[in-house]
Structure formats: structure tokens, C-alpha cells
Motif scaffolding. Structure first.
Motif, PDB file in Angstrom:
ATOM      1  N   ILE A   1       8.736   2.249  -9.908  1.00  0.00           N
ATOM      2  CA  ILE A   1       9.412   2.374 -11.204  1.00  0.00           C
ATOM      3  C   ILE A   1       9.760   0.998 -11.768  1.00  0.00           C
ATOM      4  CG2 ILE A   1      11.562   3.146 -12.313  1.00  0.00           C
ATOM      5  CD1 ILE A   1      11.380   5.625 -10.396  1.00  0.00           C
ATOM      6  N   LEU A   2      10.148   0.072 -10.886  1.00  0.00           N
ATOM      7  CA  LEU A   2      10.507  -1.284 -11.312  1.00  0.00           C
ATOM      8  C   LEU A   2       9.286  -2.197 -11.468  1.00  0.00           C
ATOM      9  CD1 LEU A   2      13.676  -1.802  -9.088  1.00  0.00           C
ATOM     10  CD2 LEU A   2      13.616  -1.462 -11.574  1.00  0.00           C
ATOM     11  N   ASN A   3       8.082  -1.642 -11.296  1.00  0.00           N
ATOM     12  CA  ASN A   3       6.833  -2.416 -11.445  1.00  0.00           C
ATOM     13  C   ASN A   3       6.810  -3.610 -10.496  1.00  0.00           C
ATOM     14  OD1 ASN A   3       5.981  -0.742 -13.647  1.00  0.00           O
ATOM     15  ND2 ASN A   3       7.404  -1.874 -14.936  1.00  0.00           N
ATOM     16  N   GLY A   4       7.140  -3.361  -9.229  1.00  0.00           N
ATOM     17  CA  GLY A   4       7.262  -4.454  -8.272  1.00  0.00           C
ATOM     18  C   GLY A   4       6.167  -4.488  -7.235  1.00  0.00           C
ATOM     19  N   GLU A   5       5.949  -5.685  -6.706  1.00  0.00           N
ATOM     20  CA  GLU A   5       5.076  -5.862  -5.550  1.00  0.00           C
ATOM     21  C   GLU A   5       5.623  -7.005  -4.710  1.00  0.00           C
ATOM     22  OE1 GLU A   5       1.116  -7.588  -5.851  1.00  0.00           O
ATOM     23  OE2 GLU A   5       1.615  -8.381  -7.819  1.00  0.00           O
ATOM     24  N   VAL A   6       5.502  -6.851  -3.390  1.00  0.00           N
ATOM     25  CA  VAL A   6       5.927  -7.901  -2.467  1.00  0.00           C
ATOM     26  C   VAL A   6       4.859  -8.983  -2.489  1.00  0.00           C
ATOM     27  CG1 VAL A   6       6.651  -8.436  -0.117  1.00  0.00           C
ATOM     28  CG2 VAL A   6       6.948  -6.119  -0.986  1.00  0.00           C
ATOM     29  N   ILE A   7       5.278 -10.241  -2.668  1.00  0.00           N
ATOM     30  CA  ILE A   7       4.296 -11.328  -2.681  1.00  0.00           C
ATOM     31  C   ILE A   7       4.471 -12.302  -1.522  1.00  0.00           C
ATOM     32  CG2 ILE A   7       3.741 -11.168  -5.132  1.00  0.00           C
ATOM     33  CD1 ILE A   7       5.649 -13.480  -5.665  1.00  0.00           C
ATOM     34  N   GLU A   8       5.618 -12.229  -0.838  1.00  0.00           N
ATOM     35  CA  GLU A   8       5.820 -13.093   0.330  1.00  0.00           C
ATOM     36  C   GLU A   8       6.841 -12.451   1.251  1.00  0.00           C
ATOM     37  OE1 GLU A   8       7.117 -17.684   1.415  1.00  0.00           O
ATOM     38  OE2 GLU A   8       6.830 -17.129  -0.677  1.00  0.00           O
ATOM     39  N   LEU A   9       6.607 -12.616   2.550  1.00  0.00           N
ATOM     40  CA  LEU A   9       7.482 -12.035   3.555  1.00  0.00           C
ATOM     41  C   LEU A   9       7.550 -12.985   4.740  1.00  0.00           C
ATOM     42  CD1 LEU A   9       8.930  -9.258   4.063  1.00  0.00           C
ATOM     43  CD2 LEU A   9       6.866  -8.578   5.284  1.00  0.00           C
ATOM     44  N   ASP A  10       8.759 -13.256   5.219  1.00  0.00           N
ATOM     45  CA  ASP A  10       8.939 -14.093   6.399  1.00  0.00           C
ATOM     46  C   ASP A  10      10.009 -13.435   7.267  1.00  0.00           C
ATOM     47  OD1 ASP A  10       9.709 -16.035   8.311  1.00  0.00           O
ATOM     48  OD2 ASP A  10       9.298 -17.685   6.922  1.00  0.00           O
ATOM     49  N   SER A  11       9.568 -12.691   8.279  1.00  0.00           N
ATOM     50  CA  SER A  11      10.505 -11.927   9.101  1.00  0.00           C
ATOM     51  C   SER A  11      11.387 -12.813   9.973  1.00  0.00           C
ATOM     52  CB  SER A  11       9.751 -10.909   9.954  1.00  0.00           C
ATOM     53  OG  SER A  11       8.791 -11.551  10.759  1.00  0.00           O
ATOM     54  N   LYS A  12      10.870 -13.937  10.395  1.00  0.00           N
ATOM     55  CA  LYS A  12      11.663 -14.833  11.244  1.00  0.00           C
ATOM     56  C   LYS A  12      12.889 -15.360  10.486  1.00  0.00           C
ATOM     57  CE  LYS A  12      11.271 -18.554  14.481  1.00  0.00           C
ATOM     58  NZ  LYS A  12      10.546 -18.685  15.708  1.00  0.00           N
ATOM     59  N   ARG A  13      12.687 -15.785   9.245  1.00  0.00           N
ATOM     60  CA  ARG A  13      13.787 -16.286   8.409  1.00  0.00           C
ATOM     61  C   ARG A  13      14.605 -15.177   7.788  1.00  0.00           C
ATOM     62  NH1 ARG A  13      12.306 -20.081   3.611  1.00  0.00           N
ATOM     63  NH2 ARG A  13      11.016 -18.336   3.022  1.00  0.00           N
ATOM     64  N   GLY A  14      14.010 -13.991   7.624  1.00  0.00           N
ATOM     65  CA  GLY A  14      14.665 -12.945   6.852  1.00  0.00           C
ATOM     66  C   GLY A  14      14.559 -13.270   5.377  1.00  0.00           C
TER      67      GLY A  14
ATOM     68  N   ALA B   1       0.829  -1.208   0.000  1.00  0.00           N
ATOM     69  CA  ALA B   1       0.000   0.000   0.000  1.00  0.00           C
ATOM     70  C   ALA B   1       0.866   1.263   0.000  1.00  0.00           C
ATOM     71  CB  ALA B   1      -0.929   0.005   1.207  1.00  0.00           C
ATOM     72  N   ARG B   2       2.064   1.169   0.579  1.00  0.00           N
ATOM     73  CA  ARG B   2       2.961   2.327   0.684  1.00  0.00           C
ATOM     74  C   ARG B   2       4.227   2.092  -0.142  1.00  0.00           C
ATOM     75  NH1 ARG B   2       3.555   4.074   6.826  1.00  0.00           N
ATOM     76  NH2 ARG B   2       4.426   5.857   5.762  1.00  0.00           N
ATOM     77  N   THR B   3       4.050   1.624  -1.352  1.00  0.00           N
ATOM     78  CA  THR B   3       5.172   1.287  -2.221  1.00  0.00           C
ATOM     79  C   THR B   3       6.080   2.498  -2.433  1.00  0.00           C
ATOM     80  OG1 THR B   3       3.777  -0.308  -3.355  1.00  0.00           O
ATOM     81  CG2 THR B   3       5.783   0.345  -4.481  1.00  0.00           C
ATOM     82  N   THR B   4       7.379   2.281  -2.299  1.00  0.00           N
ATOM     83  CA  THR B   4       8.347   3.353  -2.529  1.00  0.00           C
ATOM     84  C   THR B   4       8.501   3.602  -4.027  1.00  0.00           C
ATOM     85  OG1 THR B   4      10.199   1.814  -2.563  1.00  0.00           O
ATOM     86  CG2 THR B   4       9.617   2.789  -0.419  1.00  0.00           C
ATOM     87  N   GLU B   5       8.989   4.785  -4.369  1.00  0.00           N
ATOM     88  CA  GLU B   5       9.132   5.150  -5.786  1.00  0.00           C
ATOM     89  C   GLU B   5      10.019   4.177  -6.581  1.00  0.00           C
ATOM     90  OE1 GLU B   5       7.444   7.355  -7.724  1.00  0.00           O
ATOM     91  OE2 GLU B   5       6.229   7.492  -5.921  1.00  0.00           O
ATOM     92  N   PRO B   6      11.174   3.739  -6.032  1.00  0.00           N
ATOM     93  CA  PRO B   6      11.967   2.787  -6.818  1.00  0.00           C
ATOM     94  C   PRO B   6      11.209   1.498  -7.140  1.00  0.00           C
ATOM     95  CG  PRO B   6      13.306   3.723  -5.069  1.00  0.00           C
ATOM     96  CD  PRO B   6      11.883   4.166  -4.821  1.00  0.00           C
ATOM     97  N   VAL B   7      10.432   0.996  -6.175  1.00  0.00           N
ATOM     98  CA  VAL B   7       9.668  -0.232  -6.418  1.00  0.00           C
ATOM     99  C   VAL B   7       8.575   0.027  -7.457  1.00  0.00           C
ATOM    100  CG1 VAL B   7       8.174  -1.982  -5.356  1.00  0.00           C
ATOM    101  CG2 VAL B   7      10.218  -1.183  -4.152  1.00  0.00           C
TER     102      VAL B   7
END
Length: 155
Positions: free
Chosen positions: A35-48, A27-33
Motif C-alpha cells: 500500500i505504501l509502494n515500498g521495497e527493501v533496497i538494503e539490509l544489514d542484519s549484523k548492524r540492525g 518477493a513476499r511483500t506484506t500488504e502495508p508495504v
């Protein structure tokens, strides 16, 4: 918690679940992301760990629009690795890159690619990351390693 990362200074994203953090990141995508047409599809903070989906458009390409220029691919894999590191540190830390090594293994053209970033080692002030980009056929296009500085909030 106050974050040393300017993109997260106003949000206590570290207190959220990975699913909630993923929603905020998109929802708060940064400008570089953007520009690169990106979206986060998976995140696991415990594993990094972080997985992105990027769209390579003809404007990113040379060789009559068939081959993505390496700088765009570098930005994509660096973004995935940085987000993996930020997730590992509960989005409280800034994670500037100290060193980045990129190996271009295959050409990628217009279409979608998946970039993964992983924390290999999380230390007191330095972290070690690796990442990959795969094309829609599953071919390994890029492999990267990175050394980061872990900038923690002041108490």
C-alpha cells in the motif's frame, strides 16, 4: 527455526544471507508495504539496519496533492525501523512497537523517498530504534525513534 513473527513462520529466513533475505522480503511483500509502494533496497542484519524506497503518490497527499499526510510518512519510517529490528533478530522475533516518536522536519510531496531504520540498542526484551526519511534531494523529512518489545520464540 520457528519465528514468533507471523510473516516469517514458514521460512527460515534467519539462515539466509542478507542478500537472500532481501530477495525474499521483496518477493513476499506484506500488504502495508504494498500500500505504501515500498521495497527493501538494503539490509544489514549484523548492524540492525534497513533501507526502503517508497513512492509517495498524490492519493497520500493533502494541500491540493502537494504534501504527504503524516500518517503515511509515519508508516514508512516505522516499517524501516521494524525491518531493521527483525533483521537484527534474524527474523525469529516479533517486534511490536511500544512507543513511537515522529518529528516532521520538511514537507514531502509526490515522488520517491528513502527511509532508513537502525537498531540503537538491542536488549533482552526491549529494543531501541531510530529512523529517518529523506526526499529525492537528500533533505531530511522525518526523524523518528521507537521502543519495541522483543518477542523471542519459545524453546
Amino acid at each position: 527455526m520457528n519465528s514468533t513473527h507471523p510473516d516469517f513462520a514458514s521460512v527460515d529466513i534467519g539462515a539466509l544471507s542478507d542478500a537472500e533475505a532481501l530477495k525474499i522480503l521483496n518477493a513476499r511483500t506484506t500488504e502495508p508495504v504494498k500500500i505504501l509502494n515500498g521495497e527493501v533496497i538494503e539490509l544489514d542484519s549484523k548492524r540492525g539496519f534497513c533501507r526502503f524506497r517508497f513512492e509517495i503518490v498524490p492519493a497520500f497527499c493533502h494541500s491540493q496533492g502537494r504534501v504527504c499526510q503524516g500518517g503515511f510518512l509515519t508508516g514508512m519510517v516505522d516499517t524501516a525501523m521494524a525491518h531493521a529490528a527483525m533483521a537484527k533478530g534474524s527474523f525469529a522475533n516479533a517486534v511490536p512497537t511500544l512507543e513511537l516518536k515522529i518529528s516532521f522536519l520538511e514537507a514531502a510531496g509526490p515522488g520517491f523517498v528513502t527511509a532508513e531504520g537502525r537498531v540503537v540498542r538491542w536488549g533482552g526484551s526491549v529494543g531501541f530504534l531510530d529512523g529517518d526519511i529523506r526526499d529525492e534531494k537528500g533533505r531530511l523529512v522525518v526523524h523518528a525513534t521507537s521502543t519495541i518489545k522483543i518477542v523471542r520464540p519459545r524453546k
